[in-house]
Design a protein around this motif. Structure first.
Motif, mmCIF file in Angstrom:
data_model
loop_
_atom_site.group_PDB
_atom_site.id
_atom_site.type_symbol
_atom_site.label_atom_id
_atom_site.label_comp_id
_atom_site.label_asym_id
_atom_site.label_seq_id
_atom_site.Cartn_x
_atom_site.Cartn_y
_atom_site.Cartn_z
ATOM 1 N N ALA A 196 0.838 -1.211 0.000
ATOM 2 C CA ALA A 196 0.000 0.000 0.000
ATOM 3 C C ALA A 196 0.870 1.257 0.000
ATOM 4 N N ARG A 197 0.390 2.295 -0.688
ATOM 5 C CA ARG A 197 1.156 3.536 -0.845
ATOM 6 C C ARG A 197 1.486 4.171 0.497
ATOM 7 N N GLU A 198 0.504 4.209 1.408
ATOM 8 C CA GLU A 198 0.760 4.868 2.693
ATOM 9 C C GLU A 198 1.799 4.116 3.519
ATOM 10 N N ASP A 199 1.822 2.783 3.379
ATOM 11 C CA ASP A 199 2.842 1.997 4.086
ATOM 12 C C ASP A 199 4.225 2.266 3.503
ATOM 13 N N LEU A 200 4.309 2.369 2.188
ATOM 14 C CA LEU A 200 5.587 2.677 1.542
ATOM 15 C C LEU A 200 6.099 4.058 1.948
ATOM 16 N N LEU A 303 11.549 -2.322 13.022
ATOM 17 C CA LEU A 303 11.626 -3.359 12.007
ATOM 18 C C LEU A 303 10.542 -3.162 10.952
ATOM 19 N N ILE A 304 10.970 -3.072 9.688
ATOM 20 C CA ILE A 304 10.067 -3.005 8.533
ATOM 21 C C ILE A 304 10.135 -4.356 7.835
ATOM 22 N N HIS A 305 9.000 -5.002 7.658
ATOM 23 C CA HIS A 305 8.991 -6.347 7.069
ATOM 24 C C HIS A 305 8.239 -6.325 5.751
ATOM 25 N N ARG A 322 4.456 -3.285 8.264
ATOM 26 C CA ARG A 322 4.329 -4.472 7.416
ATOM 27 C C ARG A 322 4.040 -4.036 5.986
ATOM 28 N N LEU A 323 4.914 -4.396 5.083
ATOM 29 C CA LEU A 323 4.737 -4.095 3.664
ATOM 30 C C LEU A 323 4.327 -5.386 2.968
#
Length: 577
Positions: A196-200, A303-305, A322-323
């Motif tokens: 999702a764009r907002e997560d990125l 942590l970015i997963h 979470r990506l």
């Protein structure tokens, strides 16, 4: 105007596979699939006899790992089907796209004590991503196409097509147009999705503000064919990259930004992870070995997963972000979103990147004595060092599931981004070295392929040398000959002390003689100064397989690349499965 043709169900299967443009296929036939075998001969499918069904799956798995294309194999019912289980679980856990055809009993005679009958679909179902049983012959084209679509979508995996005898032998009329298939579904990922764009955007901000970020890459990077994108991101930000055994090659090991293996065995990566303030995990399940039994990363890290399989989020470590999506697309989108600040970040991180390269240089100097050891029998580190020197950048090292994978994961250096190291870490089964090398050689003709296996693993599958010779595969198998089940003996030494060995010793065997008796080239290597010449000789031989029987240390204290952290865990009172 349509064209109709009468054929068996087996021929219909073969024609759909032909339309999908599959690669080499392996199997061991039985009565149930004979119409398929006959059609494969007539229409020119590249089908080959195997000596053990488990190896058929291993070959298909390695072929899929190296090419991204679906590996295809088959087996007859009963023992043929049950022999598939180990290889299927490897592919399931590793995310390898496979389609496996399995013969089954005649439905009109089922459960009347038919020869080799078993509840095979119940046995196989937990070992695959999906199991499709063909109950109506007219649906063969649809269901075969469905198997390939499932195998190559989301997180790839093995799909079983269960074919009852009467379905395969049935004769019926097909519209030839129905037997067509789009070859796009014969490779993974056949479809991709983005986080999702907002997560990125949030991930972008976390990475942009981090002072000591690090990226941890697993095998999902290669499944997604994302290594080039990972290297671009790393170079754009001066971002260090560490890897699991299956993630090796996410960037070239020779890159100054490569931090090497992390987890149970590491070079400098575990310390960098401990010091990091932001960790980007890409295509990695963060399992036991990668996390040093769940102690790496330490608690409290940002942590970015990024992963295609949502079920992996928070399984072992809670993620701050979470990506959910394809690794290649997610990494590319992250890089593009950071472009505006790329030069600023890269400049700010230059000192950090230089420190990483300096630490790696210091580590290499600290182990040089072992890498260049003149010990006899041969030190494993010296063998890995010679492999680094002799195997070219385009070479592929296939490592068996035991300590071969651990030594390779720690010390072997890929010289370019991409899958140049192929361990069977999905299930870590012993016996993968030779059939895995066969699959890699078939998937990457022209590239030098070396299979690294122990004597125990080679004992399990050496019969496939006949298959490799029959196919004229120019591969090299290195048998690490320590006259032992090396990993078990080393653990017994760690746990119980010298001399406390039970059922871990093998009789001395000259595997070069074994290879020669099977019509292959065999070379015995007993001293370290013989390794380079033997490797050059084997790699230059293109008429068939070569076996290097390398006599390595018999000292169990030197059989592992480091102390296995499980030993310390057990001594604290915990049980080990």
């Amino acid at each position: 105007m349509t064209s109709n043709s009468e054929m068996t169900g087996g021929e219909a299967i073969a024609r759909v596979l032909k339309a999908l443009e599959i690669g080499p296929m392996f199997g061991m036939g039985g009565f149930q699939l004979l119409p398929f075998y006959d059609a494969a001969r007539r229409i020119g499918l590249n089908h080959n006899l195997i000596n053990d069904e488990r190896c058929a799956v291993f070959i298909a798995d390695a072929y899929a790992k190296v090419t991204g294309r679906v590996g295809v194999c088959d087996a007859t019912l009963g023992p043929g089907a049950t022999n598939l289980v180990t290889g299927l679980v490897e592919a399931l856990n590793a995310g390898s796209p496979l389609v496996v055809f399995v013969g089954d009993t005649h439905r009109g005679h089922s459960w009347k004590n038919m020869t080799q009958e078993s509840r095979q679909t119940e046995i196989l179902r937990p070992a695959c991503k999906d199991l499709i049983r063909i109950e109506v012959a007219e649906r063969i084209p649809e269901l075969v196409r469905r198997a390939f679509a499932v195998a190559t979508s989301g997180r790839p995996g093995p799909v079983i097509v269960d074919v009852p005898e009467d379905i395969c032998h049935a004769e019926l009329v097909f519209d030839m147009a129905d037997l067509e298939a789009d070859p796009v579904h014969a490779a993974a990922p056949a479809v991709r999705c983005r986080p999702a764009r907002e997560d990125l955007e949030r991930a972008r901000d976390l990475l942009a503000e981090a002072q000591k970020p690090i990226m941890l890459c697993g095998g999902g990077v290669h499944i997604s064919q994302a290594a080039d994108e990972v290297q671009r991101l790393a170079e754009a930000l001066n971002l260090p990259v560490a890897h699991t055994m299956t993630g090796k090659g996410a960037i070239a090991c020779t890159s100054p930004l490569n931090a090497g293996l992390f987890g149970r065995y590491d070079r400098i990566a575990n310390t960098l992870i401990e010091e990091s303030d932001c960790i980007l995990v890409a295509g990695c399940k963060l399992g036991e070995i990668a996390t040093k039994r769940y102690s790496v990363p330490p608690a409290g890290k940002t942590l970015i997963h990024l992963d295609i399989l949502a079920e992996e989020f928070d399984r072992t470590f809670p993620a701050d972000l979470r990506l959910w999506g394809d690794v290649r697309e997610g990494v590319r989108d992250l890089r593009l979103s950071l472009e505006a600040r790329g030069s600023e970040i890269r400049s700010r991180q230059q000192g950090y990147a230089d420190e990483v390269a300096k630490r790696m240089q210091t580590w290499r100097a600290s182990v040089d004595e072992r890498l260049t050891s003149t010990e006899v029998p041969i030190n494993m580190a010296r063998l890995m060092h010679e492999l680094n020197q002799r195997l070219p950048a385009e070479g592929i090292l296939v490592a068996d599931g035991g300590f071969a994978a651990h030594w390779g994961g720690l010390l072997y250096d890929t010289k370019q981004a991409g899958r140049g190291f192929v361990p069977d870490r999905g299930f870590a089964s012993i016996g993968y070295g030779l059939p895995g090398a066969m699959g890699a050689a078939l998937g990457a003709p022209g590239r030098p392929v070396v299979g690294l296996t122990g004597d125990g693993g080679f004992n399990m599958t050496m019969g496939e040398l006949e298959t490799a010779r029959r196919l004229g595969l120019p591969l090299t198998v290195i048998v690490v000959n320590n006259a032992a089940s090396g990993y078990v003996k080393a653990l017994q030494h760690l746990m119980y002390g010298a001399g406390s060995y039970q059922s871990s010793d093998l009789v001395e065997v000259n595997y070069a003689d074994v290879a020669q008796s099977l019509g292959c080239r065999g070379i015995r290597v007993e001293a370290p100064d013989e390794i380079s010449g033997a490797l050059d000789s084997a790699l230059s031989f293109r008429e068939g397989p070569s076996v290097l029987d390398v006599v390595v240390t018999r000292d169990p204290a030197k059989m592992l690349p480091g102390v296995d952290n499980r030993a310390a865990t057990v001594r604290k009172g915990d049980r080990v499965a």
